[in-house]
Design a protein around this motif. Structure first.
Motif, PDB file in Angstrom:
ATOM      1  N   CYS A 166       0.818  -1.234  -0.092  1.00  0.00           N
ATOM      2  CA  CYS A 166      -0.077  -0.150  -0.059  1.00  0.00           C
ATOM      3  C   CYS A 166       0.998   1.138   0.138  1.00  0.00           C
ATOM      4  O   CYS A 166       2.137   1.195   0.199  1.00  0.00           O
ATOM      5  CB  CYS A 166      -0.847   0.016   1.065  1.00  0.00           C
ATOM      6  SG  CYS A 166      -0.100   0.220   2.646  1.00  0.00           S
ATOM      7  N   CYS A 201       2.928   1.734   3.344  1.00  0.00           N
ATOM      8  CA  CYS A 201       4.211   0.869   3.421  1.00  0.00           C
ATOM      9  C   CYS A 201       5.303   1.392   2.187  1.00  0.00           C
ATOM     10  O   CYS A 201       6.251   1.155   2.505  1.00  0.00           O
ATOM     11  CB  CYS A 201       3.450  -0.420   3.220  1.00  0.00           C
ATOM     12  SG  CYS A 201       2.683  -1.126   4.470  1.00  0.00           S
ATOM     13  N   CYS A 250      -2.106  -5.751   0.738  1.00  0.00           N
ATOM     14  CA  CYS A 250      -0.607  -5.249   1.137  1.00  0.00           C
ATOM     15  C   CYS A 250       0.401  -6.274   1.581  1.00  0.00           C
ATOM     16  O   CYS A 250      -0.074  -6.916   2.195  1.00  0.00           O
ATOM     17  CB  CYS A 250      -0.463  -4.014   1.671  1.00  0.00           C
ATOM     18  SG  CYS A 250       1.240  -3.583   2.259  1.00  0.00           S
ATOM     19  N   CYS A 273       1.786  -4.916   5.088  1.00  0.00           N
ATOM     20  CA  CYS A 273       0.930  -4.744   6.625  1.00  0.00           C
ATOM     21  C   CYS A 273      -0.372  -5.710   6.139  1.00  0.00           C
ATOM     22  O   CYS A 273      -0.988  -5.733   7.250  1.00  0.00           O
ATOM     23  CB  CYS A 273       0.286  -3.228   6.640  1.00  0.00           C
ATOM     24  SG  CYS A 273      -0.515  -2.803   5.370  1.00  0.00           S
TER      25      CYS A 273
HETATM   26 ZN   LIG Z   1       0.641  -1.850   3.879  1.00  0.00          ZN
END
Ligand SMILES: [Zn+2]
Ligand SMILES: [Zn+2]
Length: 193
Positions: free
Chosen positions: A45, A48, A96, A99
């Motif tokens: 994402c 991140c 993602c 995460c």
């Molecule tokens: Zn992420």
């Protein structure tokens, strides 16, 4: 005045300012740093991605020395540092890889050079085709564009393959019959009245 929050129209200039942007390879030109700097961060994402890029920039990034265990499938298939799952699982779940949440995922950009190469190859092939085949191909391409679920790069490879097959079948008139919608397009043969 001092308690005022978020004054965006501050007239006083920032007191301390870096004169040059931080360069992480100023004193270190090792291959490892070069390699890390060249990493393309994707399949994560935006948040991140920012975190990983920050780590890279400030030399906090520690590449994995060996694959890590994926939290989803349990295989030792995590090859990217800071990721918690392998790319296969991340793609399957559309989350993602770092995460594990599905948020605004950053797409892995196709290699820029690869893209240019494909485009040029395509143009050259298209030029070498006779007008009739060219129109067949353009129609094929328009059809392709109606299928947005196929990602752009694999679509291009696919298109390139089609172009090549047209080229190979250059002298084979029957080949046109393979395209289902050829009927409304018979070129020079249509003026028989
Ligand atoms: Zn992420
Ligand atoms: Zn996995």
């Amino acid at each position: 005045m001092s308690s005022q929050k978020g004054n965006s129209s501050r007239s006083r200039p920032q007191k301390y300012k870096n004169r040059t942007a931080f360069k992480n390879n100023l004193h270190d030109t090792s291959n490892k740093t070069k390699m890390i700097n060249a990493l393309q961060i994707g399949d994560v994402c935006q948040r991140c991605k920012d975190i990983i890029e920050w780590k890279i920039k400030y030399k906090k990034y520690k590449p994995l020395t060996q694959p890590k265990k994926c939290v989803k499938c349990g295989n030792k298939a995590v090859k990217r540092a800071y990721n918690i799952m392998c790319l296969e699982c991340a793609h399957k779940l559309a989350v993602c890889a770092k995460c594990g949440q599905s948020k605004d995922l950053v797409e892995q950009l196709p290699n820029e050079q690869e893209k240019i190469k494909l485009d040029e190859e395509m143009k050259a092939l298209l030029k070498s085709l006779p007008e009739r085949k060219r129109r067949t191909f353009i129609r094929y391409m328009n059809k392709k564009e109606e299928n947005p679920e196929i990602d752009e790069n694999s679509q291009k490879t696919d298109i390139l393959d089609k172009l090549k097959s047209l080229k190979i079948n250059d002298n084979d008139d029957e080949f046109d019959g393979l395209f289902s919608d050829e009927s409304d397009f018979d070129g020079s043969c249509s003026d028989e009245d």
